[in-house]
Design an enzyme around this catalytic site. Structure first.
Site, PDB file in Angstrom:
ATOM      1  N   GLU A  80      10.595   0.651   9.957  1.00 54.41           N
ATOM      2  CA  GLU A  80      11.568   1.712   9.698  1.00 54.41           C
ATOM      3  C   GLU A  80      10.834   3.001  10.024  1.00 54.41           C
ATOM      4  O   GLU A  80       9.968   3.436   9.272  1.00 54.41           O
ATOM      5  CB  GLU A  80      12.030   1.636   8.235  1.00 54.41           C
ATOM      6  CG  GLU A  80      13.394   2.249   8.033  1.00 54.41           C
ATOM      7  CD  GLU A  80      13.308   3.739   7.819  1.00 54.41           C
ATOM      8  OE1 GLU A  80      13.352   4.466   8.843  1.00 54.41           O
ATOM      9  OE2 GLU A  80      13.197   4.167   6.684  1.00 54.41           O
ATOM     10  N   GLU A 119      10.329  14.692  15.913  1.00 52.15           N
ATOM     11  CA  GLU A 119      10.556  14.691  14.472  1.00 52.15           C
ATOM     12  C   GLU A 119       9.569  15.644  13.796  1.00 52.15           C
ATOM     13  O   GLU A 119       8.361  15.522  13.956  1.00 52.15           O
ATOM     14  CB  GLU A 119      10.365  13.274  13.919  1.00 52.15           C
ATOM     15  CG  GLU A 119      10.687  13.190  12.446  1.00 52.15           C
ATOM     16  CD  GLU A 119      10.544  11.778  11.882  1.00 52.15           C
ATOM     17  OE1 GLU A 119       9.554  11.106  12.204  1.00 52.15           O
ATOM     18  OE2 GLU A 119      11.432  11.368  11.118  1.00 52.15           O
ATOM     19  N   GLY A 170       3.999   2.987  13.790  1.00 53.40           N
ATOM     20  CA  GLY A 170       4.810   1.779  13.973  1.00 53.40           C
ATOM     21  C   GLY A 170       4.471   1.073  15.272  1.00 53.40           C
ATOM     22  O   GLY A 170       4.357  -0.158  15.324  1.00 53.40           O
ATOM     23  N   CYS A 181      13.355  10.493   6.984  1.00 51.45           N
ATOM     24  CA  CYS A 181      13.394   9.967   8.350  1.00 51.45           C
ATOM     25  C   CYS A 181      14.805  10.072   8.925  1.00 51.45           C
ATOM     26  O   CYS A 181      14.978  10.235  10.124  1.00 51.45           O
ATOM     27  CB  CYS A 181      12.904   8.539   8.394  1.00 51.45           C
ATOM     28  SG  CYS A 181      13.575   7.538   7.075  1.00 51.45           S
ATOM     29  N   LYS A 196       0.842  -1.206   0.000  1.00 49.33           N
ATOM     30  CA  LYS A 196       0.000   0.000   0.000  1.00 49.33           C
ATOM     31  C   LYS A 196       0.870   1.247   0.000  1.00 49.33           C
ATOM     32  O   LYS A 196       1.615   1.503   0.950  1.00 49.33           O
ATOM     33  CB  LYS A 196      -0.907   0.055   1.233  1.00 49.33           C
ATOM     34  CG  LYS A 196      -1.907   1.219   1.135  1.00 49.33           C
ATOM     35  CD  LYS A 196      -2.595   1.542   2.448  1.00 49.33           C
ATOM     36  CE  LYS A 196      -1.892   2.630   3.219  1.00 49.33           C
ATOM     37  NZ  LYS A 196      -2.004   3.975   2.645  1.00 49.33           N
ATOM     38  N   GLY A 227       7.340   4.451   8.156  1.00 47.77           N
ATOM     39  CA  GLY A 227       6.467   5.583   8.444  1.00 47.77           C
ATOM     40  C   GLY A 227       6.759   6.126   9.830  1.00 47.77           C
ATOM     41  O   GLY A 227       7.864   5.986  10.346  1.00 47.77           O
ATOM     42  N   SER A 228       5.745   6.716  10.445  1.00 51.01           N
ATOM     43  CA  SER A 228       5.972   7.395  11.719  1.00 51.01           C
ATOM     44  C   SER A 228       6.120   6.398  12.861  1.00 51.01           C
ATOM     45  O   SER A 228       5.607   5.273  12.807  1.00 51.01           O
ATOM     46  CB  SER A 228       4.810   8.337  12.019  1.00 51.01           C
ATOM     47  OG  SER A 228       3.670   7.570  12.372  1.00 51.01           O
ATOM     48  N   THR A 229       6.812   6.809  13.913  1.00 52.42           N
ATOM     49  CA  THR A 229       6.984   5.967  15.090  1.00 52.42           C
ATOM     50  C   THR A 229       5.640   5.679  15.748  1.00 52.42           C
ATOM     51  O   THR A 229       5.397   4.564  16.208  1.00 52.42           O
ATOM     52  CB  THR A 229       7.966   6.634  16.071  1.00 52.42           C
ATOM     53  OG1 THR A 229       9.271   6.625  15.465  1.00 52.42           O
ATOM     54  CG2 THR A 229       8.038   5.887  17.389  1.00 52.42           C
TER      55      THR A 229
END
Lengths: 293, 489
Positions: free
Chosen positions: B269, B400, B252, B303, B195, B247-249
């Site tokens: 990641e 971030e 995740g 990132c 996706k 993507g974002s933490t």
């Protein structure tokens, strides 16, 4: 007159010292004849948190030791264990293991330490390397210790189990807090005495006794723990550990192995607890043909 | 800048760069894109479509199908069938040749892909042309070669593929991230449901066209477009054996929690907040270029961006002056212009998030610097921004931002630099600038981060593993180590 035996107090091992649990609680370990053989500390959340502080404090020094030096220290643990074989055999027998099986377990435990001692200065060569990038850079990747690892030790293997999970963890430069088997805890505590006399710096290995039921969630939700190795088969506890791990993106491993088998010792267990670090540096590109790695 | 200009007129001219736009004539785009399932483009069961816009002009480019749970189920089923019946059994040598084909076709269509990438995502054409697209092709080419050599990668092991890999990728490097995900998955014998991010679906769909053209067996790669719900349906599908997320933490962590108690293998990641550390003995002009590339590459939507600058006190003043001068020369504007350094922010939402952080930084008491450049009237743009005099606890230092915003701190000793660099929840990357080799090796070994660039920054290569420590995720992408994420052994 018959001599009165001096009984041993089984305590925790945190930061190189042997404290009693701060909780003051204990559980009674029985032999098959329902006789009490020891009062075992019921380690608490606070004990665990103290152990994490000790492990974090020891991490910088231990991970920066020369790989060769770590190898020598693991070998030294094996030497110390060899010298105290009888004590461990007796403890295993006391806890209901047959004499021949106990002897076999102790021998295997010593050999396993020697096995991982040898890996300390070899796995990096095997699993790291230079990457031939297309640009003009020197680029290499090396395994590096993950940090503080919280381990819930196998339940059915009192000595070999705990050594089989500690050895790959510390061989790779990590420090750990390990919860001993609940029904076979004695050798774990005695093994702490071996560690304390083996040049293993205090805090590198911290050993708690107690129950996974009480401690698994603390092991997995502590924000200064980098990885959890969980070696029990309770499904609900496993799921909770995996869920808690997400709080700070812990690396979670479920090691189910028959620790008696030779294939249960391998460098991939060391690698489970390693990060890969990649470094880049430009290469000067002057002169005929440039330069490359 | 103007002061320097007045004092040194001989170094300055009023020459401006003439516009140099990349042509859009040759690209082929449809008005509407369907889902790519089982080798065909199919209408979504949801019957819903969403618009994808050009963030530099705010104009609609195309509409994209939104996959619902039913669509995801069809895609996963197609992937599972393809795995069981075709892909798992195919010898590595043959798998490799399909992957090589895809690499070659990306190279053939490189210009078209680069233009679409820039139109859909807002990144400067110079970057999509020279970095994103060539690296994507190289990634396929590199991993193709592993397909028949896996037993050499892991000593004493016979690695086994996992099954269906569910892959969710971000909007900052749309085609490149698709390549990072799909290439190793195919090489290791897995099939894929991927996706793309909702703001940047187009190049993934162009890749689907390439995959179709390559003759890759039906169902081996499926591409489903949509929002977070679509991603969640992939993560939670019972027949997905492996989840790979970039993507974002925050997301995740949700994924890590969601798959707890299952046997799904996971690689993450996630975010970063890398320190670029400049020592007094660094080559300062090179360092300035590295800092600029570190934070303004891809509008800072990276990132591993060097979003913190740690500079040793003795050179802080001169370095910051040089940095400001260099920032004055950056060209912000039309991403399709070949002279543009900083393109458009990917979306309106991201622009407001960045602006929010610029407010936060100012309110926290940091000193802000932005160059005098003007921004286009339409589209989502943000000036390159410095925050000076920040401290470790500032949110612009800890969090971030994912935009062209650099937080600057100073340090005196090596120990202080190490402490500050590591004292964040992230651990993706770091930069070291010094002329002293022994200091570089000391610093690289002390950085709790997965990638360390010494006297360089933001370099990527298919042979080089990439990935984080701590809350920046786990697992590696790229290189030999990237294979492990898709194998059991």
């Amino acid at each position: 007159m018959e001599r009165i035996e001096v009984l041993k107090t089984y305590k925790l091992y945190i930061g190189g010292t042997f404290p009693r649990t701060e909780s003051g609680r204990y559980y009674q370990l029985m032999n098959s004849k329902k006789e009490i053989i020891a009062n075992v500390s019921l380690g608490s959340r606070k004990d665990f948190r103290n152990a994490v502080v000790a492990a974090r404090g020891a991490f910088g020094g231990w991970s920066a030791r020369a790989a060769f030096n770590r190898g020598q220290i693991l070998y030294r643990i094996a030497e110390m264990l060899e010298g105290r074989k009888e004590q461990f055999v007796n403890e295993l027998v006391q806890q209901g293991i047959k004499k021949t099986a106990a002897e076999d377990e102790v021998k295997k435990s010593i050999d396993r330490l020697v096995y991982y001692s040898g890996w300390c200065d070899k796995f990096i060569t095997l699993f790291g390397g230079v990457n031939p990038v297309a640009s003009s850079h020197f680029n290499f990747s090396v395994p590096e210790a993950m940090g503080v690892v919280a381990i819930v030790a196998p339940e059915n293997s009192g000595l070999l189990g705990i050594i089989s999970v500690i050895a790959p963890c510390i061989a790779g430069g990590n420090t750990c807090i390990i919860l001993a088997s609940e029904k076979l805890p004695l050798c774990a505590v005695t093994f702490a005495e071996v560690l304390a006399t083996s040049d293993v710096p205090g805090g590198v290995v911290n050993i708690l006794t107690g129950t996974s039921k009480e401690l698994h969630s603390h092991f997995s939700n502590h924000m200064d723990v980098n990885a959890v190795v969980f070696c029990r088969d309770d499904k609900a506890e496993r799921k909770a550990v995996a869920e808690n791990g997400a709080l700070n993106v812990k690396r979670i491993y479920f090691w189910d192995k028959d620790w008696n088998k030779d294939e249960s010792e391998n460098p991939y267990l060391i690698m489970d607890l390693q990060e890969i670090k990649t470094t880049w540096h430009p290469i000067e590109n002057i002169g005929v043909g440039g330069a490359k790695y | 800048m103007s002061k320097i200009k007045e004092n040194n007129p001989e170094y300055f001219t009023d020459w401006k760069y003439a516009p140099s736009p990349e042509s859009k004539d040759h690209i082929r785009l449809q008005n509407r894109y369907e889902l790519f399932i089982n080798g065909k483009f199919v209408k979504p069961n949801s019957k819903k479509y969403f618009d994808t816009i050009n963030p530099a002009t705010e104009e609609k480019i195309a509409e994209i199908a939104e996959a619902n749970e039913k669509d995801v189920d069809l895609a996963v089923t197609a992937a599972k069938n393809a795995y069981d019946k075709v892909w798992k059994k195919m010898p590595g040598k043959e798998r490799a040749k399909y992957i090589y084909r895809i690499a070659r076709m990306i190279q053939e269509k490189a210009r078209e892909l680069a233009v679409i990438e820039t139109m859909d995502g807002g990144k400067a054409i110079r970057e999509s042309r020279d970095i994103d697209v060539p690296l994507a092709a190289n990634h396929f080419f590199y991993y193709a070669g592993w397909a028949d050599k896996l037993e050499y990668a892991f000593p004493n092991r016979k690695p086994q593929s996992l099954g269906v890999a569910g892959q969710i990728i971000p909007w900052n490097f749309p085609l490149l991230m698709a390549a990072w995900k799909i290439a190793p998955a195919l090489a290791t014998g897995n099939t894929v449901v991927l996706k793309p991010a909702e703001t940047t679906s187009l190049t993934a769909l162009k890749l689907a066209e390439i995959i179709q053209e390559s003759g890759l067996p039906e169902g081996v790669v499926n591409i489903v477009t949509g929002f977070g719900n679509t991603g969640a349906a992939i993560v939670n599908h019972a027949n997905v054996n492996k989840v790979a997320f970039t993507g974002s933490t925050d997301v995740g962590k949700i994924i890590q929690k969601a798959i707890a108690g299952t046997n799904k293998k996971l690689t993450l990641e996630l975010g970063g907040k890398a320190a670029n550390i400049v020592f007094e003995d660094a080559p300062l002009d090179q360092a300035v270029e590295g800092i600029i590339n570190g934070i303004f590459f891809n509008q800072g939507h990276v990132c591993c961006a060097g979003s913190r600058l740690l500079v040793q006190e003795g050179v802080a003043e001169i370095l910051i002056r040089k940095l400001k001068d260099r920032m004055e020369t950056l060209i912000v504007g039309d991403p399709l212009d070949k002279n543009t350094d900083i393109g458009a922010i990917n979306s309106k939402e991201q622009l407001s998030k960045i602006n929010e952080y610029i407010k936060i930084g100012t309110n926290e008491g940091a000193e802000i610097f932005q160059p005098s450049c003007s921004l286009p009237k339409k589209g989502f743009f943000c000036k390159p921004t410095l925050f000076l005099n920040t401290s470790q606890s500032h949110r612009v230092v800890q969090e971030e931002i994912f935009g062209p915003v650099l937080a600057v701190q100073t340090f005196r000793t090596v120990e202080e630099a190490i402490e500050k660099a590591n004292n964040i929840p992230f651990g993706l990357s770091a930069g070291i600038w010094t002329d002293k080799g022994s200091k570089i090796f000391n610093m690289t070994s002390k950085m709790r981060a997965g990638v360390v660039w010494a006297n360089t920054y933001n370099k990527f290569d298919p042979t080089s593993p990439f990935g984080g420590y701590k809350e920046s995720g786990f697992g590696r992408e790229g290189g030999l180590h990237g294979l492990a994420a898709y194998l059991n052994f």
